[in-house]
Every structure is written in C-alpha cells, then in structure tokens.
Design a protein around this motif. Structure first.
Motif, mmCIF file in Angstrom:
data_model
loop_
_atom_site.group_PDB
_atom_site.id
_atom_site.type_symbol
_atom_site.label_atom_id
_atom_site.label_comp_id
_atom_site.label_asym_id
_atom_site.label_seq_id
_atom_site.Cartn_x
_atom_site.Cartn_y
_atom_site.Cartn_z
ATOM 1 N N GLU A 256 -1.477 18.637 -31.992
ATOM 2 C CA GLU A 256 -2.965 19.218 -31.468
ATOM 3 C C GLU A 256 -3.015 19.787 -32.664
ATOM 4 O OE1 GLU A 256 -6.173 19.290 -29.475
ATOM 5 O OE2 GLU A 256 -4.300 18.028 -28.971
ATOM 6 N N ARG A 257 -2.423 20.967 -33.631
ATOM 7 C CA ARG A 257 -3.108 22.066 -34.712
ATOM 8 C C ARG A 257 -3.811 20.966 -36.037
ATOM 9 N NH1 ARG A 257 -0.230 26.760 -37.038
ATOM 10 N NH2 ARG A 257 -1.940 27.266 -38.824
ATOM 11 N N VAL A 258 -3.258 19.690 -36.083
ATOM 12 C CA VAL A 258 -3.684 18.627 -37.104
ATOM 13 C C VAL A 258 -4.579 17.765 -36.517
ATOM 14 C CG1 VAL A 258 -2.794 16.906 -37.905
ATOM 15 C CG2 VAL A 258 -0.760 18.510 -37.774
ATOM 16 N N TYR B 165 -10.411 17.555 -37.667
ATOM 17 C CA TYR B 165 -11.937 17.180 -37.407
ATOM 18 C C TYR B 165 -12.788 18.475 -37.457
ATOM 19 C CZ TYR B 165 -15.741 16.388 -33.722
ATOM 20 O OH TYR B 165 -16.355 16.222 -33.363
ATOM 21 N N ARG B 166 -12.729 18.838 -37.472
ATOM 22 C CA ARG B 166 -13.116 20.742 -37.607
ATOM 23 C C ARG B 166 -13.261 21.769 -38.806
ATOM 24 N NH1 ARG B 166 -14.615 21.849 -32.598
ATOM 25 N NH2 ARG B 166 -13.286 21.542 -30.630
ATOM 26 N N GLY B 167 -11.877 20.907 -40.088
ATOM 27 C CA GLY B 167 -12.127 20.972 -41.147
ATOM 28 C C GLY B 167 -13.110 20.512 -42.029
ATOM 29 N N GLN C 40 -13.882 8.805 -40.610
ATOM 30 C CA GLN C 40 -13.729 9.603 -40.313
ATOM 31 C C GLN C 40 -12.779 9.187 -39.545
ATOM 32 O OE1 GLN C 40 -12.915 12.100 -42.965
ATOM 33 N NE2 GLN C 40 -11.930 13.352 -42.074
ATOM 34 N N MET C 41 -12.722 8.699 -38.355
ATOM 35 C CA MET C 41 -12.192 9.357 -37.177
ATOM 36 C C MET C 41 -11.897 8.167 -36.661
ATOM 37 S SD MET C 41 -13.421 12.078 -35.726
ATOM 38 C CE MET C 41 -13.014 10.755 -33.659
ATOM 39 N N THR C 42 -11.681 6.727 -37.755
ATOM 40 C CA THR C 42 -10.783 6.044 -37.970
ATOM 41 C C THR C 42 -9.640 6.562 -38.877
ATOM 42 O OG1 THR C 42 -12.162 3.505 -37.349
ATOM 43 C CG2 THR C 42 -10.326 3.894 -39.003
ATOM 44 N N ALA C 43 -9.727 7.172 -39.285
ATOM 45 C CA ALA C 43 -8.659 7.853 -40.577
ATOM 46 C C ALA C 43 -7.869 8.957 -39.938
ATOM 47 C CB ALA C 43 -9.050 8.339 -42.019
ATOM 48 N N LEU C 44 -8.851 9.352 -38.782
ATOM 49 C CA LEU C 44 -8.018 10.590 -38.419
ATOM 50 C C LEU C 44 -7.035 9.415 -36.841
ATOM 51 C CD1 LEU C 44 -7.247 13.847 -36.283
ATOM 52 C CD2 LEU C 44 -9.852 12.960 -35.769
ATOM 53 N N SER C 45 -7.562 9.183 -36.193
ATOM 54 C CA SER C 45 -7.082 8.207 -35.730
ATOM 55 C C SER C 45 -5.588 7.939 -35.641
ATOM 56 C CB SER C 45 -8.251 7.054 -35.113
ATOM 57 O OG SER C 45 -8.991 7.513 -34.227
ATOM 58 N N ALA C 46 -5.418 6.687 -37.369
ATOM 59 C CA ALA C 46 -3.640 6.970 -37.881
ATOM 60 C C ALA C 46 -3.651 7.729 -37.379
ATOM 61 C CB ALA C 46 -4.483 5.896 -38.299
#
Length: 381
Positions: free
Chosen positions: A64-66, A71-73, A82-88
């Motif tokens: 959750e922290r990552v 997301y907010r960083g 960006q969300m596809t990279a974060l999702s993976a």
C-alpha cells in the motif's frame, strides 16, 4: 525484503504486444506483473524505467505504501501509461508477498468467496466475415461448453472513430445479428455486445431499444469514458443494462459512474486500473451501490492470473472476460505453469503468489524491442 531490480519484456502476441515485468528482491524472490497497453509498449516501458529508479531499495512488503508513493509521487497523476506501469508493479508485489508466505494472493486478501471463476468468451467469432458466419461460430462455441458470449455488432465500422450518421442498413444488420444469435443459442446462454464507443447518443439509444427483447446481459461501452452525463442519459432511456470501465484508471475515474448508478456492471482492468490493490477498492465502491463487477481481461497470462486472484475475493464479482482459446502459442513458450480454463470457468488458483510460473530465459529469447507502433487493425477487447 528490499527491491533490487525491475526487468521488462515486450512480447509479440498476435494483435497485441504483451509487456511482462519481473520484480526481484534481495532475498531472491521474483514477482511477475503485466503492463500490456495495446500498441503503447514503448511508452509503458519508459514509465516502468522511471518507476524502477524509485523502487530500488524500497521494501517489497509495504504494498500500500509503494502504491501511494508511486501514485502521489508524480506531479502528473493517473492516465493510461502511468497507471498501467503502476498496475504491473502492484501485481508483482502481491506475487512476491504470496511467494514469501507460500500462499495464493487470494488468501492474503481474506480468502475466496467462490469456488470457481465463471467467464464469458471474447474472440470466439474470429474469422467471421458475415452475420451468418458469426451465428455459426456462436453455435459452435455453445456446443463446446460456452455459456456466455460477447461480440461487436458494429465491428465493420472504423475502430476509434465515432459515427454520427449510421446508415439504416448497418443498424438493421447489427440488430438482426443480435436477434439471430439469440435465436440460435437459445434463452439460457448469456449474451453481451460491445459497442466500443462507435455510435453517438441517439443511435446508441435506438440500438438499445431495438435489442431489448434479446435479453442481453449488458451492452458494453455505449459511449466513451469522457462524458458520464451522456452515459446517464442513455441509461435512463433504455431498460438494457450497461457496462463500462476498461478505460477508467482509478477509483477516482470510477467514482462518478458508480455514484450516478448509470451502469449495471463496471469493468476495471487489473493491468490498467491500479492493480490488485486498487481493483479491490473500486469493487468495494461499486458494491455499496449494488453494481456488479465484470473485469476487463483480454491481455496476457500474467494479467489473467492476477485477475483470477482478485476476482476470487470480490463479493459482487459476476463474470471474467476470457479468450475463446486461452492458450495462444506464445504463452506455452514462457509460462511453465499457470491457471487453465476448465469448461466455462477457471478453478481458483492455489499456487503461491499469482499462481503462475514464468521462464525468464524464454522471455529473453522471445522479447522484441518496444515499438509503440499501432497495428493496422486495432484490437477489440
């Protein structure tokens, strides 16, 4: 358990480019994730490289922290790339957590609330050049055990462009095709159609009215995600249940659609909407409004494995999208072990992590440069 490396592999998979990532920890555990974004692989790989600079040295356990920091960083938040990279990355972190605990991810999420994951088939109609051929393929799919089918009645219109003047002949053809499929497969097979945002508001309402007697489970993406007010107007004008969500990328994107109760189903994608972590939150939001979840899932084997894990835990889950043939040839070359469809459903995976084993040496042999080129025929997913 610190992260020491992130590796991305782009694979040529028919009419998509699959992007598979491997996230490695100092303990030697490797988690898999999928960042497939149709024909935007170069952009996604670039985003993953930027995320990797932040991830190295971070704890793999604080998922959750990552998620929050990734997301907010960044000043520019959200969006498909960006969300596809974060999702993976999120998928890979859950895979690591499951492997560290020697438990499937669904048990880390509180356990499965069902025994199997029922599916609806997409791409069963491949090669059909007419409505008559499509009806024959529908009958073949049902004879093979399929109990839910989705297709694109306006597939002959240009992909990616909205028609503001559809011919009467094309409307009659599309409506007639839906009626013919329903007659052919009978009343007990669930049918869904995807408009892929091809029509304007008036023609969408006209089509929905015409197919109301066909008892469709849902009409998908009647309009694009840009205008929730138009979606609400269509919902009020027809008794057909609507579905949307594959191009919404977080709980904030889904909020208006859910709160306005314009759809019967939402369709978050585990590889676009923030991964397993965010998909659970989106589903919980929908549950409070009695809206079902039918996850978008036309990507590669890692995304499918992640979709199965989270779908097992969602109380308001209904159906998962699946390929008519869930074992494309390239999959067999790098997936050592993974979930396989059994009839009209997937068993709940019980292996550690996502329940899929990847041969990285095979990934290296199969990988191609990330082109970012758009194929001549865009995918319908």
């Amino acid at each position: 358990m610190k992260i020491v490396g992130l590796r991305s592999y782009v694979l040529p998979a028919e009419w998509k480019e699959w992007v598979v990532i491997l996230l490695e920890t100092e303990d030697g555990l490797v988690g898999a994730g999928e960042a497939t974004l149709d024909y935007r692989s170069a952009a996604v790989v670039g985003a993953l490289e930027e995320c990797a600079e932040f991830l190295i040295g971070k704890s793999a356990i604080g998922i959750e922290r990552v998620w929050q920091e990734l997301y907010r960083g960044f000043f520019w938040r959200g969006g498909a790339v960006q969300m596809t990279a974060l999702s993976a990355i999120d998928q890979a972190l859950w895979d690591i957590a499951g492997k560290a605990a020697n438990l499937p991810v669904h048990r880390l999420l509180g356990g499965a609330v069902r025994d199997r994951i029922p599916v609806y088939l997409n791409q069963w109609y491949r090669g059909a050049r007419s409505s008559e051929e499509l009806v024959e393929k529908a009958m073949t799919a049902v004879a093979g055990g399929a109990r839910a089918l989705k297709w694109y009645p306006f597939r002959f219109l240009p992909m990616g462009s909205q028609s503001y003047m559809l011919s009467s002949a094309e409307m009659r053809r599309a409506v007639g095709e839906v009626e013919a499929v329903r007659r052919a497969v009978g009343p007990d097979v669930a049918l869904m159609v995807d408009l892929a945002c091809r029509l304007d508001r008036t023609m969408t309402i006209q089509f929905c009215h015409a197919v109301e007697p066909c008892d469709l489970l849902f009409v998908e993406e009647p309009v694009g995600p840009e205008n929730a007010a138009v979606l609400r107007e269509i919902a009020r004008a027809t008794r057909v249940r609507l579905a949307t969500g594959e191009r919404l990328f977080s709980r904030w994107d889904f909020r208006e659609v859910i709160e306005q109760q314009t759809v019967g189903f939402i369709q978050p994608d585990v590889s676009h909407a923030g991964g397993i972590t965010e998909m659970r939150k989106i589903a919980a939001m929908a549950e409070t409004y009695m809206i079902g979840v039918a996850p978008h899932n036309p990507l590669g084997p890692v995304a499918n494995a992640a979709s199965l894990q989270v779908s097992a835990t969602i109380p308001n889950f209904v159906l998962l999208e699946a390929y008519a043939d869930d074992v494309p040839p390239i999959r067999q070359k790098f997936v050592v072990d993974g979930p396989r469809m059994d009839g009209e459903a997937f068993p709940i995976p019980e292996g550690p992590g996502l329940g899929i084993t990847i041969d990285e040496a095979a990934l290296r042999r199969l990988a191609v440069p990330a082109t970012g080129h758009r194929a001549t025929r865009a995918s319908m997913s």
